[in-house]
Design a protein around this motif. Structure first.
Motif, PDB file in Angstrom:
ATOM      1  N   ASP A  21      -4.461  19.332   3.782  1.00  0.00           N
ATOM      2  CA  ASP A  21      -4.601  18.448   4.956  1.00  0.00           C
ATOM      3  C   ASP A  21      -3.385  17.561   5.187  1.00  0.00           C
ATOM      4  N   HIS A  22      -2.358  17.705   4.365  1.00  0.00           N
ATOM      5  CA  HIS A  22      -1.187  16.821   4.478  1.00  0.00           C
ATOM      6  C   HIS A  22       0.073  17.656   4.278  1.00  0.00           C
ATOM      7  N   ASP A  23       1.102  17.383   5.072  1.00  0.00           N
ATOM      8  CA  ASP A  23       2.357  18.103   4.881  1.00  0.00           C
ATOM      9  C   ASP A  23       3.119  17.619   3.656  1.00  0.00           C
ATOM     10  N   TRP A  24       2.928  16.351   3.315  1.00  0.00           N
ATOM     11  CA  TRP A  24       3.706  15.736   2.218  1.00  0.00           C
ATOM     12  C   TRP A  24       2.761  15.001   1.285  1.00  0.00           C
ATOM     13  N   LEU A  25       3.250  14.599   0.101  1.00  0.00           N
ATOM     14  CA  LEU A  25       2.356  14.005  -0.894  1.00  0.00           C
ATOM     15  C   LEU A  25       1.896  12.600  -0.503  1.00  0.00           C
ATOM     16  N   ALA A  26       2.792  11.815   0.103  1.00  0.00           N
ATOM     17  CA  ALA A  26       2.432  10.423   0.408  1.00  0.00           C
ATOM     18  C   ALA A  26       2.880  10.050   1.813  1.00  0.00           C
ATOM     19  N   LEU A  27       2.162   9.146   2.430  1.00  0.00           N
ATOM     20  CA  LEU A  27       2.551   8.475   3.680  1.00  0.00           C
ATOM     21  C   LEU A  27       2.681   9.410   4.874  1.00  0.00           C
ATOM     22  N   GLY A  28       2.265  10.677   4.718  1.00  0.00           N
ATOM     23  CA  GLY A  28       2.369  11.590   5.846  1.00  0.00           C
ATOM     24  C   GLY A  28       3.789  11.982   6.220  1.00  0.00           C
ATOM     25  N   ARG A  29       4.728  11.693   5.307  1.00  0.00           N
ATOM     26  CA  ARG A  29       6.133  12.071   5.559  1.00  0.00           C
ATOM     27  C   ARG A  29       6.826  12.247   4.223  1.00  0.00           C
ATOM     28  N   VAL A  30       8.020  12.815   4.229  1.00  0.00           N
ATOM     29  CA  VAL A  30       8.729  13.041   2.976  1.00  0.00           C
ATOM     30  C   VAL A  30       9.103  11.693   2.360  1.00  0.00           C
ATOM     31  N   THR A  31       8.890  11.591   1.038  1.00  0.00           N
ATOM     32  CA  THR A  31       9.268  10.381   0.297  1.00  0.00           C
ATOM     33  C   THR A  31       9.793  10.801  -1.082  1.00  0.00           C
ATOM     34  N   ALA A  32      10.138   9.805  -1.877  1.00  0.00           N
ATOM     35  CA  ALA A  32      10.578  10.064  -3.252  1.00  0.00           C
ATOM     36  C   ALA A  32       9.518  10.839  -4.036  1.00  0.00           C
ATOM     37  N   ALA A  33       8.241  10.703  -3.649  1.00  0.00           N
ATOM     38  CA  ALA A  33       7.163  11.398  -4.358  1.00  0.00           C
ATOM     39  C   ALA A  33       7.356  12.913  -4.321  1.00  0.00           C
ATOM     40  N   ASP A  34       7.766  13.434  -3.178  1.00  0.00           N
ATOM     41  CA  ASP A  34       7.944  14.891  -3.054  1.00  0.00           C
ATOM     42  C   ASP A  34       9.079  15.386  -3.946  1.00  0.00           C
ATOM     43  N   ILE A  35      10.169  14.629  -3.959  1.00  0.00           N
ATOM     44  CA  ILE A  35      11.305  15.056  -4.785  1.00  0.00           C
ATOM     45  C   ILE A  35      10.923  14.996  -6.263  1.00  0.00           C
ATOM     46  N   ALA A  36      10.143  13.970  -6.638  1.00  0.00           N
ATOM     47  CA  ALA A  36       9.747  13.807  -8.040  1.00  0.00           C
ATOM     48  C   ALA A  36       8.860  14.954  -8.519  1.00  0.00           C
ATOM     49  N   ALA A  62       0.834  -1.206   0.000  1.00  0.00           N
ATOM     50  CA  ALA A  62       0.000   0.000   0.000  1.00  0.00           C
ATOM     51  C   ALA A  62       0.868   1.255   0.000  1.00  0.00           C
ATOM     52  N   ALA A  63       1.979   1.221   0.723  1.00  0.00           N
ATOM     53  CA  ALA A  63       2.856   2.396   0.815  1.00  0.00           C
ATOM     54  C   ALA A  63       3.533   2.685  -0.525  1.00  0.00           C
ATOM     55  N   ILE A  64       4.065   1.640  -1.148  1.00  0.00           N
ATOM     56  CA  ILE A  64       4.773   1.832  -2.421  1.00  0.00           C
ATOM     57  C   ILE A  64       3.786   2.274  -3.500  1.00  0.00           C
ATOM     58  N   ALA A  65       2.544   1.779  -3.425  1.00  0.00           N
ATOM     59  CA  ALA A  65       1.537   2.163  -4.418  1.00  0.00           C
ATOM     60  C   ALA A  65       1.118   3.613  -4.226  1.00  0.00           C
ATOM     61  N   GLU A  66       1.017   4.056  -2.972  1.00  0.00           N
ATOM     62  CA  GLU A  66       0.661   5.454  -2.716  1.00  0.00           C
ATOM     63  C   GLU A  66       1.731   6.383  -3.310  1.00  0.00           C
ATOM     64  N   ILE A  67       2.992   5.997  -3.157  1.00  0.00           N
ATOM     65  CA  ILE A  67       4.066   6.792  -3.762  1.00  0.00           C
ATOM     66  C   ILE A  67       3.990   6.736  -5.284  1.00  0.00           C
ATOM     67  N   GLN A  68       3.711   5.551  -5.834  1.00  0.00           N
ATOM     68  CA  GLN A  68       3.660   5.405  -7.291  1.00  0.00           C
ATOM     69  C   GLN A  68       2.598   6.307  -7.920  1.00  0.00           C
TER      70      GLN A  68
END
Lengths: 201, 201
Positions: free
Chosen positions: A142-157, A87-93
């Motif tokens: 409602d969210h600080d970051w794009l996925a998972l409620g924390r910084v991930t590769a999604a934000d950098i992308a 679920a986490a990797i899919a949310e980032i994808q």
């Protein structure tokens, strides 16, 4: 580590950001897209897609900025930016696809048409940009970051072309949550800015 | 498992293929894009991107066909179709980005302009399709599959709009290796065809 790089490319900028955030030393080879160096036989042998960025990590050659981000975080110390959980990797994808689709076809093209004086449908790119920004704004309210409620590769992308979108004559003024998120990305340890700003006259 | 589905969508077809290949029972809710059902308040609450496919897996709602493919293979029994190894996962990601970029913006749009009689630049979509097919052909001449030398999520992601491209008036005749790869995908256990073909008059 070698990065085939074009300074003004947002897709290259996300890789420069990630390499800096991971503390990886690298050399660059400049591929000047304005001089059509991406169509040289030498570069086409590296990437038949005639696009930058490309990395060469000790002989492992990889194209596509999303693929490169995933490779770097998994191999060089931030696997939590692209975790294994389904679920986490899919949310980032979802957001990596967003970075290829709305962000590139909208935000990046709107900018390219202006700063590189390319021919194309600027109005269509602006419309797609607004749709993309509307979705980001609603999410980031409602969210600080794009996925998972924390910084991930999604934000950098998604960051570079969002931060550069006003160069494409799309105002960020109606998008306060997006602007705050841009500020959070720029406050990350190791962040490096796009060099040479402002480079539009 | 519920799939928000539109029969003629290649992006939905890849999810129907994957669900069948994994032996997952599911129900569908049809979202008729030709009737603009994707813009209804009910569906916008499910997916503000107003696109299908979307899945709802016992309350976990996921949009974006690439994200859904990754989620399904990781959660339901084919993790080897999207492995954890940095180089392997990045090689697959290159083709997932290809499926969002060249395949969707080229192959799928060329087809949509014809079969849905949409307005748009068919010539540009055909040109992008040919560039994408050239790259696939060069790769598949020496490889049976898109990534890792074996079938992965990358093949399922790129298959539908490639197999449907002649509906967009792009001939596959010059691409024998692509045609052979299409045959290999269609021979996979659990493969289901696009229903209703031929549906163009």
């Amino acid at each position: 580590m070698k990065l085939y790089d074009f300074t003004l490319s947002g897709n290259c900028h996300k890789i420069r950001m990630m390499l800096a955030m991971l503390g990886i030393d690298y050399e660059t080879q400049s591929i000047d897209l304005l001089d059509k160096e991406q169509l040289s036989p030498e570069f086409l042998a590296v990437n038949p897609f005639h696009k930058v960025p490309v990395i060469d990590d000790d002989g492992f050659v990889l194209r596509d900025s999303a693929a490169i981000l995933i490779y770097l975080v998994r191999k060089y110390g931030k696997p939590e930016w692209h975790p294994d959980d389904p679920a986490a990797i899919a949310e980032i994808q979802q957001w990596l696809s967003f970075s290829v689709n709305e962000v590139f076809n909208g935000f990046a093209i709107a900018r390219a048409l202006i700063i590189f004086k390319r021919e194309g449908d600027h109005e269509a790119a602006v419309e797609l940009s607004r749709q993309g920004l509307d979705i980001m704004e609603r999410h980031l309210k409602d969210h600080d970051w794009l996925a998972l409620g924390r910084v991930t590769a999604a934000d950098i992308a998604c960051y570079p072309y969002t931060a550069l979108i006003e160069e494409g004559h799309v105002s960020l003024e109606p998008y306060p949550a997006v602007r705050e998120w841009i500020g959070r990305v720029e406050a990350l340890p190791g962040y490096v800015a796009m060099p040479g700003l402002p480079y539009t006259a």
